[in-house]
Design an enzyme around this catalytic site. Structure first.
Site, PDB file in Angstrom:
ATOM      1  N   CYS A 298     -11.907  38.347  42.495  1.00  0.00           N
ATOM      2  CA  CYS A 298     -13.100  37.676  42.988  1.00  0.00           C
ATOM      3  C   CYS A 298     -14.184  37.828  41.935  1.00  0.00           C
ATOM      4  CB  CYS A 298     -13.577  38.293  44.308  1.00  0.00           C
ATOM      5  SG  CYS A 298     -12.408  38.129  45.673  1.00  0.00           S
TER       6      CYS A 298
ATOM      7  N   GLY B  92     -11.757  33.175  41.203  1.00  0.00           N
ATOM      8  CA  GLY B  92     -11.416  32.876  42.593  1.00  0.00           C
ATOM      9  C   GLY B  92     -11.714  31.443  42.929  1.00  0.00           C
TER      10      GLY B  92
ATOM     11  N   SER C 253      -3.844  30.502  29.233  1.00  0.00           N
ATOM     12  CA  SER C 253      -3.980  31.942  29.042  1.00  0.00           C
ATOM     13  C   SER C 253      -3.218  32.462  27.832  1.00  0.00           C
ATOM     14  CB  SER C 253      -3.518  32.684  30.302  1.00  0.00           C
ATOM     15  OG  SER C 253      -2.185  32.333  30.632  1.00  0.00           O
TER      16      SER C 253
ATOM     17  N   ASP D 104       0.813  35.166  28.483  1.00  0.00           N
ATOM     18  CA  ASP D 104       0.128  36.452  28.640  1.00  0.00           C
ATOM     19  C   ASP D 104       0.964  37.465  29.407  1.00  0.00           C
ATOM     20  OD1 ASP D 104      -1.112  36.456  31.716  1.00  0.00           O
ATOM     21  OD2 ASP D 104      -0.812  34.470  30.869  1.00  0.00           O
TER      22      ASP D 104
END
Length: 500
Positions: free
Chosen positions: A31, A57, A314, A377
């Site tokens: 979050c 999030g 990523s 990743d």
């Protein structure tokens, strides 16, 4: 329909849950929290800050403000920040010079409006709004005790436990009540709270979850990452220290250290995956660290190849580092579609099998006839990875070598990352050769645990006093996991299904 698909490899039969959506094989974000005090555009700044933290999030977002008429105002919605907090009308409704905001991915509590934060309650002494990033490892145990003592819980989120404990405290000052509450909590957390006169921030004793302090023309800002300061033009002041409670008022800033001083152990996954590449965490550029992870990966496990291809987005910084270290050209051999909604529904089995192509497409011109090194990743269940490997083969690659810029994930997380149960983690079930066969690559290698620490600029992992929280790789959980020993029947509170 069982939803299970068979995979053949290395003389073994593998089973994979194919009912997951196209995002089911990724680590789910935690979050993001944001707060500002003493600025006339508090709601607009908070909305912008939440936009910058959206990667943390995508399930829900909320803002609570406090205005000059001594009124708290709240807007909470399921969905993305831009879907609900972009209009002038919404910002106008959220009047006030103080605000806190939250973007959410649920790790405890189902995705329902009653769990969307900030949570708010009228307490003795005034209103109190709170946002939480992380996960309490004794939250369910405390929740049960509170309910037995007569508490009425309005959500299934572990974050409400703090609100309940603050309400029950008999300390005379709200800061003391807040400190008394969090001293009962275990696990990982960054908290931002708002009262009529105060903006309060807190970071768990080990600093597992991040929190930073900024300043915008004299207005203090609290945020999960520095990228949220950058978007509003705020100055980065410092990180909130592990175990620190910071209290911002119109008269200045005070800090408390109710847990005493101890070495920090921030979550290493902020560098691997969660933080935005343009953020600075613990004094380190996230982008630079990820690039170094790729370079270290090349030193440890290079293979002859023609092209280095990242799994976007990523895997991009690590792939750049791998390419620079190895001398193998970097190419965007996979193109990501950024316009696929995270709630996309794949209604039939035939469409579900095509799901990965909604998010990723092979760039055939950079792949056909080449030996490809794919860089990502991390590897979780492996179901998406095997589809990507097959997609690269279908685009004409001669060889496909898969490289991961982090060690194997063998253990579940209980600190705010929604990893699968351990039995569904590929590295917990299979050895390296079996994992290679599962995803269908010609070779497979992970960055070593020592290598990831070297990428952080350290000599290696201090096994006596680890510098980071790295339990997903090592099984070394730095806090008690009280709820795991609790009664199974209470782990999942009865659900209220909101139908309208």
């Amino acid at each position: 329909m069982s939803g299970l698909t068979d995979f053949q490899g290395a003389g073994k039969q593998f089973r994979s849950d194919d009912t997951d959506d196209i995002y089911g094989d990724t680590l789910r974000e935690e979050c993001g929290v944001f707060g500002v005090l003493g600025h006339e555009d508090a709601a607009a700044l908070t909305a912008l800050g939440l936009h910058a933290l959206q990667h943390r999030g995508q399930e829900a977002a909320g803002i609570v403000t406090y205005d000059d008429n001594e009124q708290f105002r709240s807007e909470r919605h399921l969905g993305l920040v831009g879907d609900h907090f972009s209009s002038a009308e919404t910002i106008k409704r959220l009047a006030g010079s103080a605000a806190v905001g939250h973007v959410r991915y649920s790790t405890t509590g189902e995705p329902a409006l009653r769990n969307v934060q900030p949570l708010f309650a009228e307490l003795d002494g005034g209103g109190f709004a709170i946002c939480h990033n992380g996960n309490f490892t004794n939250g369910l145990t405390l929740r049960r005790q509170l309910i037995r003592d007569g508490a009425i819980c309005q959500s299934t989120s572990d974050s409400e436990v703090v609100l309940q404990l603050v309400a029950r405290s008999r300390q005379p000052k709200i800061v003391d009540r807040f400190i008394e509450a969090i001293k009962q909590m275990e696990g990982a957390y960054s908290l931002v709270a708002l009262t009529r006169k105060k903006l309060i921030g807190a970071r768990d004793p080990l600093g597992i979850r991040p929190l930073v302090l900024g300043d915008l023309n004299g207005a203090p800002i609290l945020a999960s990452e520095t990228c949220a300061l950058d978007i509003i033009g705020a100055k980065f002041i410092r990180e909130i220290e592990n175990g620190e409670v910071i209290v911002c008022t119109s008269g200045g800033i005070e800090s408390y250290f109710p847990f005493g001083r101890r070495p920090a152990r921030p979550c290493i996954f902020e560098y691997v995956y969660f933080a935005r590449p343009d953020s600075v965490v613990g004094g380190r550029s996230v982008y630079d660290v990820r690039r170094q992870m790729g370079a270290q990966l090349a030193r440890e496990s290079h293979v002859d190849a023609d092209v280095v291809v990242p799994v976007p987005d990523s895997g991009v910084p690590a792939a750049i580092g791998y390419s620079q270290e190895s001398g193998v050209p970097f190419e965007l051999g996979i193109i990501r579609n950024h316009y696929v909604g995270r709630t996309f529904i794949e209604p039939t089995q035939s469409i579900r099998t095509l799901g990965v192509k909604l998010k990723h497409s092979a760039n055939r011109a950079q792949i056909e006839g080449k030996r490809v090194i794919l860089i990502d990743d991390s590897l979780v269940r492996g179901t998406t990875s095997l589809k990507i490997v097959q997609m690269i083969r279908d685009a004409g690659a001669r060889e496909v070598h898969f490289r991961l810029a982090s060690p194997p994930i063998r253990y579940s997380d209980y600190y705010g990352i929604d990893t699968p149960v351990r039995e569904k983690l590929l590295a917990a079930r299979y050895n390296l050769e079996e994992m290679r066969a599962f995803i269908g690559a010609d070779s497979l290698a992970f960055l070593s645990i020592e290598g990831i620490y070297k990428a952080m600029g350290l000599e290696g992992r201090d096994n006596e006093n680890p510098q980071f929280t790295d339990h997903c790789f090592t099984g070394d959980y730095p806090t008690p996991l009280t709820d795991l020993s609790d009664d199974v029947e209470f782990r999942k509170p009865p659900r209220l299904v909101e139908v309208g």
